[in-house]
Enzyme design. Structure first.
Site, mmCIF file in Angstrom:
data_model
loop_
_atom_site.group_PDB
_atom_site.id
_atom_site.type_symbol
_atom_site.label_atom_id
_atom_site.label_comp_id
_atom_site.label_asym_id
_atom_site.label_seq_id
_atom_site.Cartn_x
_atom_site.Cartn_y
_atom_site.Cartn_z
ATOM 1 N N GLY A 1 -17.078 -39.371 -56.026
ATOM 2 C CA GLY A 1 -17.142 -40.279 -57.175
ATOM 3 C C GLY A 1 -16.510 -39.651 -58.405
ATOM 4 O O GLY A 1 -15.978 -38.543 -58.351
ATOM 5 N N LYS A 2 -16.569 -40.391 -59.496
ATOM 6 C CA LYS A 2 -15.975 -39.889 -60.742
ATOM 7 C C LYS A 2 -16.786 -38.723 -61.296
ATOM 8 O O LYS A 2 -16.244 -37.797 -61.866
ATOM 9 C CB LYS A 2 -15.939 -41.013 -61.785
ATOM 10 C CG LYS A 2 -14.619 -41.771 -61.782
ATOM 11 C CD LYS A 2 -14.341 -42.434 -63.123
ATOM 12 C CE LYS A 2 -15.446 -43.262 -63.659
ATOM 13 N NZ LYS A 2 -15.705 -44.593 -63.374
ATOM 14 N N GLU A 3 -18.110 -38.812 -61.153
ATOM 15 C CA GLU A 3 -18.952 -37.793 -61.785
ATOM 16 C C GLU A 3 -19.551 -36.784 -60.817
ATOM 17 O O GLU A 3 -20.065 -35.759 -61.244
ATOM 18 C CB GLU A 3 -20.051 -38.483 -62.594
ATOM 19 C CG GLU A 3 -19.421 -39.205 -63.765
ATOM 20 C CD GLU A 3 -20.393 -39.891 -64.687
ATOM 21 O OE1 GLU A 3 -21.603 -39.887 -64.387
ATOM 22 O OE2 GLU A 3 -19.935 -40.413 -65.697
ATOM 23 N N ASP B 1 -29.617 -47.806 -63.917
ATOM 24 C CA ASP B 1 -28.333 -48.166 -63.296
ATOM 25 C C ASP B 1 -28.620 -48.741 -61.909
ATOM 26 O O ASP B 1 -27.917 -48.461 -60.931
ATOM 27 C CB ASP B 1 -27.419 -46.937 -63.182
ATOM 28 C CG ASP B 1 -25.990 -47.313 -62.774
ATOM 29 O OD1 ASP B 1 -25.598 -48.491 -62.959
ATOM 30 O OD2 ASP B 1 -25.267 -46.434 -62.266
ATOM 31 N N ASN C 1 -26.690 -48.566 -55.744
ATOM 32 C CA ASN C 1 -27.535 -47.380 -55.903
ATOM 33 C C ASN C 1 -28.847 -47.507 -55.137
ATOM 34 O O ASN C 1 -29.848 -46.873 -55.481
ATOM 35 C CB ASN C 1 -27.781 -47.081 -57.386
ATOM 36 C CG ASN C 1 -26.589 -46.353 -58.002
ATOM 37 O OD1 ASN C 1 -25.846 -45.661 -57.304
ATOM 38 N ND2 ASN C 1 -26.395 -46.523 -59.297
ATOM 39 N N ASP D 1 -29.516 -42.021 -57.038
ATOM 40 C CA ASP D 1 -28.699 -41.892 -58.245
ATOM 41 C C ASP D 1 -29.529 -42.067 -59.520
ATOM 42 O O ASP D 1 -29.430 -43.079 -60.213
ATOM 43 C CB ASP D 1 -27.564 -42.935 -58.197
ATOM 44 C CG ASP D 1 -26.415 -42.565 -59.102
ATOM 45 O OD1 ASP D 1 -26.501 -41.532 -59.779
ATOM 46 O OD2 ASP D 1 -25.424 -43.321 -59.142
HETATM 47 N N1 ATP Z 1 -29.499 -38.472 -50.252
HETATM 48 C C1 ATP Z 1 -28.389 -39.002 -49.751
HETATM 49 N N2 ATP Z 1 -28.174 -39.041 -48.412
HETATM 50 C C2 ATP Z 1 -27.033 -39.567 -47.895
HETATM 51 N N3 ATP Z 1 -26.059 -40.122 -48.653
HETATM 52 C C3 ATP Z 1 -26.218 -40.128 -49.985
HETATM 53 C C4 ATP Z 1 -27.378 -39.573 -50.615
HETATM 54 N N4 ATP Z 1 -27.263 -39.733 -51.946
HETATM 55 C C5 ATP Z 1 -26.078 -40.338 -52.142
HETATM 56 N N5 ATP Z 1 -25.438 -40.598 -50.987
HETATM 57 C C6 ATP Z 1 -24.138 -41.283 -50.812
HETATM 58 O O1 ATP Z 1 -23.280 -40.863 -51.848
HETATM 59 C C7 ATP Z 1 -22.907 -41.973 -52.674
HETATM 60 C C8 ATP Z 1 -22.853 -41.548 -54.143
HETATM 61 O O2 ATP Z 1 -24.127 -41.108 -54.572
HETATM 62 P P1 ATP Z 1 -24.634 -41.349 -56.067
HETATM 63 O O3 ATP Z 1 -24.647 -42.808 -56.353
HETATM 64 O O4 ATP Z 1 -25.897 -40.593 -56.249
HETATM 65 O O5 ATP Z 1 -23.510 -40.592 -56.902
HETATM 66 P P2 ATP Z 1 -22.569 -41.109 -58.102
HETATM 67 O O6 ATP Z 1 -22.221 -39.942 -58.926
HETATM 68 O O7 ATP Z 1 -23.187 -42.294 -58.771
HETATM 69 O O8 ATP Z 1 -21.315 -41.562 -57.351
HETATM 70 P P3 ATP Z 1 -20.538 -42.924 -57.622
HETATM 71 O O9 ATP Z 1 -19.749 -42.667 -58.879
HETATM 72 O O10 ATP Z 1 -19.719 -43.076 -56.369
HETATM 73 O O11 ATP Z 1 -21.617 -43.994 -57.764
HETATM 74 C C9 ATP Z 1 -23.929 -43.055 -52.382
HETATM 75 O O12 ATP Z 1 -23.371 -44.324 -52.558
HETATM 76 C C10 ATP Z 1 -24.314 -42.784 -50.946
HETATM 77 O O13 ATP Z 1 -23.414 -43.422 -50.062
HETATM 78 MG MG MG Z 2 -24.052 -44.220 -57.749
#
Ligand code: ATP
Ligand code: MG
Length: 257
Positions: free
Chosen positions: A63-65, A193, A198, A209
């Site tokens: 992802g971006k962050e 969010d 999420n 998230d």
């Molecule tokens: N505990 C976990 N187990 C398995 N997969 C996970 C887990 N947490 C996150 N993911 C996967 O990783 C992705 C991104 O996680 P998260 O939403 O926490 O990060 P983010 O920084 O918001 O990334 P994005 O910018 O893509 O939303 C989720 O959509 C999911 O598919």
């Molecule tokens: Mg997310």
């Protein structure tokens, strides 16, 4: 990570050795991996030494962050979330942390801010868990690296709610409304969010998230709560569920405050 199944300790040993001697390889790594800079590699190495991680496999999500990796501690699957320290949205992050009594003193600079951001997600997940809300169990946090329960099986993450086939959308909707209420009432937390992106769905909803999640004392807490309810309602309304009026949910949760 180059190659899918490399042992993290060996890998990090090699990379850290190189980092100490050759500057160029740091740049190589940064461009290759985006988030795996020298500090992050050292943090992973620290966690491996602490016996919290034995292997790190491929990226689940870039992802971006943050990037999420599938990792293992011996036979146990984990998800490892690594927050970027380079492209972070400094201002937005500050706005979600400012005034939170849990994080009063933060050193200046982007790195301490991101470390606080990771710690905030860790603490929020702990709080959610204590309120009986289904989230990935947080295992450890160090600097910009968070280790948590892996949601899925055999390295394959469960689908997001958005892509899941729901056995009963009505039931899932009710569970999620209950999670929002429990978060607010039992632990004074607002996700801030919440959406079908999420929430994961390994057969039941799991909220993920939570770094941006705020306490009810945050100046925009009620706005975030309202937005979370509206977004969730829209998703389920579009699935044909006869959802409860958003204001009624809000009043029920806040007691009409
Ligand atoms: N505990 C976990 N187990 C398995 N997969 C996970 C887990 N947490 C996150 N993911 C996967 O990783 C992705 C991104 O996680 P998260 O939403 O926490 O990060 P983010 O920084 O918001 O990334 P994005 O910018 O893509 O939303 C989720 O959509 C999911 O598919
Ligand atoms: Mg997310």
């Amino acid at each position: 990570m180059p190659g899918d199944t490399e042992k993290i300790i060996r890998l990090l040993d090699i990379k850290l050795d190189r980092l100490k001697t050759k500057k160029k390889s740091v740049e190589d790594l940064e461009t290759q991996e985006g988030v795996l800079d020298k500090f992050t590699l050292e943090t992973l190495y620290y966690l491996a030494k602490k016996k919290l991680l034995t292997e790190i496999y491929g990226v689940i999500s870039a992802g971006k962050e943050s990037n999420i990796y599938w990792a293992k501690n011996n036979d146990v699957d984990y998800a490892v979330k690594i927050y970027r320290t380079s492209t972070a949205n400094f201002k937005a992050i500050q706005n979600y942390i400012k005034g939170d009594p849990r994080f009063k003193k933060i050193r200046r600079g982007i790195r301490p801010l991101i470390y606080t951001w990771a710690l905030k997600e860790f603490k929020n997940l702990q709080r959610a868990l204590s309120a009986g809300v289904r989230v990935p169990k947080p295992i450890a946090v160090k600097n910009n690296v968070l280790i948590m329960e892996f949601i899925g099986s055999n390295g394959k993450p469960a689908p997001l709610l958005r892509n899941a086939v729901l056995e009963s959308p009505e039931k899932t909707y009710k569970i999620i409304c209950d999670f929002i209420k429990k978060l607010y009432k039992k632990t004074e937390l607002i996700h801030a969010d919440l959406s079908e992106f999420n929430i994961m769905y390994p057969g039941e909803p799991v909220i993920i998230d939570m770094s941006q999640s705020v306490l009810t004392s945050h100046p925009l807490a009620l706005d975030y709560l309202k937005r979370d309810i509206i977004v969730v309602s829209k998703f389920f309304r579009d699935l044909g569920v006869s959802v409860i009026d958003e204001n009624d949910i809000l009043n029920d949760i806040t007691g009409g405050v």
